[in-house]
Design a protein around this motif. Structure first.
Motif, PDB file in Angstrom:
ATOM      1  N   TYR A 292     -10.384  -7.150  -9.669  1.00 22.19           N
ATOM      2  CA  TYR A 292     -10.068  -7.764  -8.369  1.00 22.19           C
ATOM      3  C   TYR A 292      -9.256  -6.793  -7.512  1.00 22.19           C
ATOM      4  CZ  TYR A 292      -7.599 -10.716  -5.001  1.00 22.19           C
ATOM      5  OH  TYR A 292      -7.065 -11.228  -3.861  1.00 22.19           O
ATOM      6  N   LEU A 293      -9.663  -6.640  -6.241  1.00 22.21           N
ATOM      7  CA  LEU A 293      -8.958  -5.751  -5.316  1.00 22.21           C
ATOM      8  C   LEU A 293      -8.109  -6.593  -4.366  1.00 22.21           C
ATOM      9  CD1 LEU A 293     -11.923  -4.434  -5.979  1.00 22.21           C
ATOM     10  CD2 LEU A 293     -11.259  -2.822  -4.231  1.00 22.21           C
ATOM     11  N   LYS A 294      -6.805  -6.331  -4.348  1.00 26.79           N
ATOM     12  CA  LYS A 294      -5.912  -7.029  -3.413  1.00 26.79           C
ATOM     13  C   LYS A 294      -6.031  -6.379  -2.035  1.00 26.79           C
ATOM     14  CE  LYS A 294      -2.533  -8.495  -6.800  1.00 26.79           C
ATOM     15  NZ  LYS A 294      -1.311  -8.178  -7.481  1.00 26.79           N
ATOM     16  N   PRO A 295      -5.597  -7.093  -0.969  1.00 26.58           N
ATOM     17  CA  PRO A 295      -5.760  -6.535   0.382  1.00 26.58           C
ATOM     18  C   PRO A 295      -5.127  -5.150   0.581  1.00 26.58           C
ATOM     19  CG  PRO A 295      -5.155  -8.830   0.514  1.00 26.58           C
ATOM     20  CD  PRO A 295      -5.052  -8.467  -0.928  1.00 26.58           C
ATOM     21  N   GLY A 296      -4.058  -4.859  -0.175  1.00 28.49           N
ATOM     22  CA  GLY A 296      -3.394  -3.566   0.014  1.00 28.49           C
ATOM     23  C   GLY A 296      -4.002  -2.420  -0.777  1.00 28.49           C
ATOM     24  N   ASP A 297      -4.977  -2.739  -1.643  1.00 32.90           N
ATOM     25  CA  ASP A 297      -5.565  -1.700  -2.499  1.00 32.90           C
ATOM     26  C   ASP A 297      -6.501  -0.771  -1.724  1.00 32.90           C
ATOM     27  OD1 ASP A 297      -4.338  -2.433  -4.868  1.00 32.90           O
ATOM     28  OD2 ASP A 297      -5.864  -3.942  -5.331  1.00 32.90           O
ATOM     29  N   TYR A 298      -6.690   0.405  -2.308  1.00 34.35           N
ATOM     30  CA  TYR A 298      -7.693   1.352  -1.809  1.00 34.35           C
ATOM     31  C   TYR A 298      -9.063   0.680  -1.979  1.00 34.35           C
ATOM     32  CZ  TYR A 298     -10.640   5.575  -2.357  1.00 34.35           C
ATOM     33  OH  TYR A 298     -11.622   6.530  -2.266  1.00 34.35           O
TER      34      TYR A 298
ATOM     35  N   THR B 273      -9.675   7.029   3.367  1.00 32.75           N
ATOM     36  CA  THR B 273      -9.849   7.875   2.181  1.00 32.75           C
ATOM     37  C   THR B 273      -8.456   8.307   1.713  1.00 32.75           C
ATOM     38  OG1 THR B 273     -10.125   9.767   3.632  1.00 32.75           O
ATOM     39  CG2 THR B 273     -12.142   8.749   2.801  1.00 32.75           C
ATOM     40  N   LEU B 274      -8.401   8.892   0.528  1.00 38.03           N
ATOM     41  CA  LEU B 274      -7.109   9.321  -0.024  1.00 38.03           C
ATOM     42  C   LEU B 274      -7.029  10.845  -0.051  1.00 38.03           C
ATOM     43  CD1 LEU B 274      -6.743   6.869  -3.040  1.00 38.03           C
ATOM     44  CD2 LEU B 274      -5.957   6.572  -0.702  1.00 38.03           C
ATOM     45  N   LYS B 275      -5.784  11.328  -0.145  1.00 38.93           N
ATOM     46  CA  LYS B 275      -5.581  12.781  -0.238  1.00 38.93           C
ATOM     47  C   LYS B 275      -6.244  13.319  -1.495  1.00 38.93           C
ATOM     48  CE  LYS B 275      -1.216  13.147   2.197  1.00 38.93           C
ATOM     49  NZ  LYS B 275       0.198  12.870   2.053  1.00 38.93           N
TER      50      LYS B 275
ATOM     51  N   SER C 224       0.859  -1.195   0.000  1.00 37.27           N
ATOM     52  CA  SER C 224       0.000   0.000   0.000  1.00 37.27           C
ATOM     53  C   SER C 224       0.890   1.238   0.000  1.00 37.27           C
ATOM     54  CB  SER C 224      -0.871   0.036   1.260  1.00 37.27           C
ATOM     55  OG  SER C 224      -1.548  -1.169   1.426  1.00 37.27           O
ATOM     56  N   ASN C 225       0.383   2.311  -0.578  1.00 32.80           N
ATOM     57  CA  ASN C 225       1.117   3.572  -0.592  1.00 32.80           C
ATOM     58  C   ASN C 225       0.607   4.471   0.538  1.00 32.80           C
ATOM     59  OD1 ASN C 225       2.428   5.919  -1.124  1.00 32.80           O
ATOM     60  ND2 ASN C 225       1.616   6.199  -3.190  1.00 32.80           N
ATOM     61  N   LEU C 226       1.403   4.565   1.594  1.00 32.15           N
ATOM     62  CA  LEU C 226       0.966   5.344   2.763  1.00 32.15           C
ATOM     63  C   LEU C 226       0.972   6.851   2.500  1.00 32.15           C
ATOM     64  CD1 LEU C 226       2.646   3.410   5.702  1.00 32.15           C
ATOM     65  CD2 LEU C 226       0.275   3.340   4.958  1.00 32.15           C
ATOM     66  N   GLU C 227       1.736   7.273   1.476  1.00 32.32           N
ATOM     67  CA  GLU C 227       1.790   8.711   1.152  1.00 32.32           C
ATOM     68  C   GLU C 227       0.418   9.241   0.744  1.00 32.32           C
ATOM     69  OE1 GLU C 227       4.705  10.558   1.302  1.00 32.32           O
ATOM     70  OE2 GLU C 227       5.418   8.753   2.297  1.00 32.32           O
ATOM     71  N   GLU C 228      -0.442   8.315   0.242  1.00 31.43           N
ATOM     72  CA  GLU C 228      -1.752   8.755  -0.263  1.00 31.43           C
ATOM     73  C   GLU C 228      -2.822   8.869   0.829  1.00 31.43           C
ATOM     74  OE1 GLU C 228      -2.551   5.682  -3.086  1.00 31.43           O
ATOM     75  OE2 GLU C 228      -1.713   6.823  -4.744  1.00 31.43           O
TER      76      GLU C 228
END
Lengths: 349, 35
Positions: free
Chosen positions: A228-234, A117-119, A95-99
């Protein structure tokens, strides 16, 4: 080690055998996964192979396991621990924590963090009025046009599932004569005249091409796309187009995992799992979206209907029950959603 | 978790619908699936 002297470590033979066996099984699975990944990179299609593990999964109380997982991940972490846990999660699932919209300390639990939520501006929405955008972050599994009678989507090579079963059979009007264009035109004409009745969105899956009665209007086809959404996806779902949501259908079902291995080994995965279907109309006609839950992500939250509860404990045989429906269109307009608007979220457990 | 979209779109030129994605490709919310 069947004997021990003094301080030497002792392991019974059966324990050693079990550890070796589990290690061997794990190594075999890693080998198989690598082989599959290699084949996929070469463009080779995976085939359906039901296995013992898939049959065993059917016997497990996956809904209860899912709710227990939801309970565990809902436990509040002390503030100092939160960044460590979420960084570990992000490392494990890419996952991208910056977002993330908030500082990590503000997510009280893993469940809360998961549905973050995302930035602002992290996901620019394609502004082309002629395009349909992805409602989620994920991996494209399948897409195409529904051409075959009955409307089947391939789960994996050699096994397909039915779109009417996925969305709910009442959406579609089955027709026996594939080339009966006049009948289709009449059906479309009468349905256009009576927008307050559900019949207007009925689409023939015996031959899923509908010509609009107005000569200037183009022939329409039915298309599909599986993401398909992986566990790390938004894990929030947005509106793919400007559309009017007219109906919601909730299928209380099983909660099999939805990973790549499960799609190759469990039949009817998508039509047996718990899901929420939204149906409506966009500028080109019919539009439906099915959000399908899995073991770890078992519940679906609808922002347009906050009272809806999914993955509830139930005593009845789940997959035999008809879906629970709610019509949003008492005045024929439904709920207006703009492209990119937040519609729903997948929650843990 | 998985999302399945089913939708009507034109199939006769010049306004026929075309996907602009590939199988196995990663996609992000808001990116075009087709035009």
């Amino acid at each position: 080690g069947s004997s021990s002297h003094g301080k030497s470590f002792f392991l019974p033979g059966a324990t050693v055998a079990t550890i070796v066996m589990l290690g061997a099984l794990h190594a075999r699975r890693l080998y198989d996964d690598n082989k599959i990944e290699g084949a996929r990179e070469k463009g080779i299609e995976m085939e359906f192979h039901s296995d013992v593990k898939a049959s065993f999964m059917g016997m497990l109380p996956l809904r209860s396991i899912s709710r227990f997982w939801g309970f565990l991940t809902g436990v509040e972490f002390p503030i100092w621990l939160r960044p460590y846990v979420y960084r570990a999660w992000a490392r494990a699932f890419h996952s991208n924590l910056e977002e993330a919209a908030l500082p990590l300390e503000e997510y009280v639990s893993l469940r809360d963090f998961f549905v973050r939520t995302l930035k602002e501006g992290s996901r620019p929405v394609d502004s082309d009025p002629c395009c349909l955008v992805s409602p989620v972050d994920g991996t494209i599994l399948r897409f195409g046009e529904l051409k075959e009678a009955g409307g089947m989507i391939e789960q994996v090579k050699g096994f397909s599932y039915s779109v009417p079963k996925l969305l709910g059979a009442t959406s579609f009007l089955s027709m026996t004569a594939e080339d009966d264009t006049e009948q289709k035109n009449n059906e479309k004409e009468s349905s256009d005249m009576d927008a307050n009745k559900k019949s207007w969105w009925r689409v023939s899956l015996a031959s899923p091409k509908v010509r609009d009665p107005a000569p200037a209007c183009p022939m329409k086809g039915l298309f599909y796309c599986v993401i398909y959404l992986k566990p790390g996806d938004y894990h929030r779902i947005h509106s793919p187009v400007d559309w009017n949501v007219l109906l919601r259908r909730h299928f209380s079902g099983r909660l099999f995992p939805l990973n790549e291995r499960a799609t190759r080994t469990i039949r009817n995965l998508y039509v047996e799992n718990e899901r929420v279907v939204l149906e409506g109309r966009w500028q080109e006609g019919f539009m439906a979206m099915a959000a399908i839950g899995a073991t770890n992500i078992g519940s679906i939250e609808l922002f347009i209907e906050p009272t809806l509860r999914t993955n509830k404990p139930q005593k009845n045989i789940l997959h035999l029950e008809p879906p629970e429906e709610r019509v949003y269109e008492p005045d024929g307009t439904g709920i207006r959603m703009k492209k990119g608007d937040e519609l729903a979220a997948f929650n843990m457990g | 978790s998985t999302v399945v979209l089913v939708f009507q779109a034109p199939i006769s030129s010049p306004s026929d619908f075309r996907f602009c994605i590939k199988k196995g490709e990663r996609i992000r919310m808001g990116e075009a699936l087709g035009r």
